[in-house]
Design an enzyme around this catalytic site. Structure first.
Site, PDB file in Angstrom:
ATOM      1  N   ARG A  40       0.826  -1.222   0.000  1.00  0.00           N
ATOM      2  CA  ARG A  40       0.000   0.000   0.000  1.00  0.00           C
ATOM      3  C   ARG A  40       0.853   1.262   0.000  1.00  0.00           C
ATOM      4  NH1 ARG A  40      -5.207  -1.768   3.768  1.00  0.00           N
ATOM      5  NH2 ARG A  40      -6.150  -2.992   2.119  1.00  0.00           N
ATOM      6  N   LYS A 201     -21.335 -15.408   1.418  1.00  0.00           N
ATOM      7  CA  LYS A 201     -22.737 -15.082   1.710  1.00  0.00           C
ATOM      8  C   LYS A 201     -23.454 -14.308   0.611  1.00  0.00           C
ATOM      9  CE  LYS A 201     -22.100 -15.068   6.698  1.00  0.00           C
ATOM     10  NZ  LYS A 201     -22.115 -14.263   7.919  1.00  0.00           N
ATOM     11  N   GLY A 354      -9.737  -7.637  -2.123  1.00  0.00           N
ATOM     12  CA  GLY A 354      -9.995  -8.699  -1.146  1.00  0.00           C
ATOM     13  C   GLY A 354      -9.392 -10.045  -1.513  1.00  0.00           C
ATOM     14  N   GLY A 377     -13.869  -3.255   0.281  1.00  0.00           N
ATOM     15  CA  GLY A 377     -15.190  -2.681   0.585  1.00  0.00           C
ATOM     16  C   GLY A 377     -15.594  -1.606  -0.405  1.00  0.00           C
TER      17      GLY A 377
END
Length: 397
Positions: A40, A201, A354, A377
């Site tokens: 990062r 999910k 992710g 996100g």
């Protein structure tokens, strides 16, 4: 949301103090505090170098972790300042606070071509509340605001959105790239647009599926959420991950896809195991025929072929979420096959951060992808079509 935002190239930064919001939320060793991956920090270098080379005085800021009650020495950005200095090959001043005496004094004397890193923005309680007083204090140290922390743009915090109320705000190169690829894939994709959605999910991907049904040509479902779709159609899923509350929703999505002429591809076979363990016994069964006591942990070989064929002639592919329990080698084959198929296609390939990004990097296919998003996100909310506060606040071109 308008994705055509001004960048650092569209303004004159020479001789100006620039508040630069980076994403230095780096992973660290819990015991030693040592940075375990500087990816990062490296990702921020092009924007930092551009600003310094164009005679700006750079006041960089970032959050790190989730400090509970104000300052926490374990979450200090001091190690980041040290690593940033090594990477830039020049000194990086470090302020012991965010908008306190030390930060203000060091910002005031900062000269063009120099860089200062402020302490963890979340040491200030007002940061996550987007407190106007904190935003104003941060903005008061600079003349221009540059946002380059894509991993944080889905949050309306003082340092990601609030400061833009007080300073002209533009994007750095990292956010520019994200807007170009993710924004382009949603607003004006090269077709056919294929979206691959995995992960555990259905509930966490509802907004994404809903939005993609409006714009995609094909949607591929894998991972744990496939079993909720399977059960919704009367399939037997054994001990597989199942969100029974979302079965009606899954049926609705299948009908909606039919009505809109969107191909919704679901697994036709499954690799199931007699336990959730790396060394569990496994077998391949048809989708919806998982025996009692067994659980689905990966897509099966027929499904692998179906999914790989679907991406072969795509124009754009967006991938978010693994196809199975990728951390167990025996159940990583579906994810590996999809990553390999994407590495061979001529399509624009966008990996949505992710676990999918980790998988592609681990398998050595990162350089074969068009774009790997830096924000998990934020990428998801982007794909949902939500307005991202840290992008909306930037000046339009």
């Amino acid at each position: 949301m308008n994705y055509n935002k001004k960048t650092v190239r569209d303004i004159d930064v020479s001789g100006k103090k620039v508040l630069l919001r980076c994403d230095f939320n780096v992973p660290q060793d819990k015991e030693t505090g040592e940075i375990t991956s500087d990816k990062r920090i490296v990702a921020a270098l092009p924007t930092i170098r551009y600003l310094l080379e164009n005679n700006a005085a750079v006041i960089a800021c970032s959050h790190l972790g989730k400090p509970k009650n104000g300052p926490d020495p374990k979450l200090s950005l001091a190690p980041v300042a040290k690593r940033l200095s090594e990477l830039l090959g020049k000194p990086v001043s470090f302020a012991a606070d965010v908008v306190g005496e030390d930060a203000r004094a060091k910002a005031a004397t900062l000269q063009p071509g120099q860089i200062l890193l402020l302490e963890n923005t979340r040491f200030e309680k007002g940061e996550t509340k987007n407190d106007p007083a904190l935003a104003k204090a941060l903005a008061g140290m600079a003349e221009v605001y540059v946002s380059d922390a894509f991993g944080a743009v889905h949050r309306a915090h003082a340092s990601t959105a609030g400061v833009a109320d007080y300073l002209p705000a533009v994007s750095g190169f990292l956010i520019q790239k994200e807007l170009e690829f993710l924004g382009g894939a949603i607003a004006n994709p090269k077709r056919p647009l294929v979206a691959i959605l995995g992960g555990s999910k259905v509930s966490s991907k509802i907004g994404v599926i809903n939005n993609l049904l409006e714009i995609a040509d094909t949607i591929i479902i894998g991972g744990g959420m496939a079993y909720t779709f399977s059960a919704a159609q009367g399939g037997r899923v054994g001990n597989s991950l199942l969100e029974s509350d979302w079965m009606d929703y899954s049926r609705d999505m299948i009908e909606k896809a039919k009505a809109k002429g969107v191909k919704l591809l679901l697994p036709v076979d499954t690799v199931c195991a007699d336990a959730f363990a790396a060394d569990a016994n496994s077998q391949v069964v048809k989708a919806g025929e998982i025996p009692d006591g067994w659980e689905g942990l990966d897509i099966g070989p027929e499904t692998v072929k179906l999914y790989c064929d679907a991406v072969a002639d795509a124009g754009t592919v967006i991938w978010n979420g693994p196809m199975g329990v990728f951390e167990f080698p025996a159940f990583a084959k579906g994810t590996e096959a999809v990553a390999e198929a994407l590495s061979k296609t001529s399509a624009i390939t966008i990996i949505g951060g992710g676990d999918s990004a980790a998988a592609v990097e681990q398998l050595g296919y990162a350089d074969k992808m068009t774009h790997i998003s830096t924000g998990g996100g934020a990428s998801l909310e982007f794909l949902e079509g939500k307005e991202l506060p840290g992008v909306a606040c930037l000046l339009d071109k």
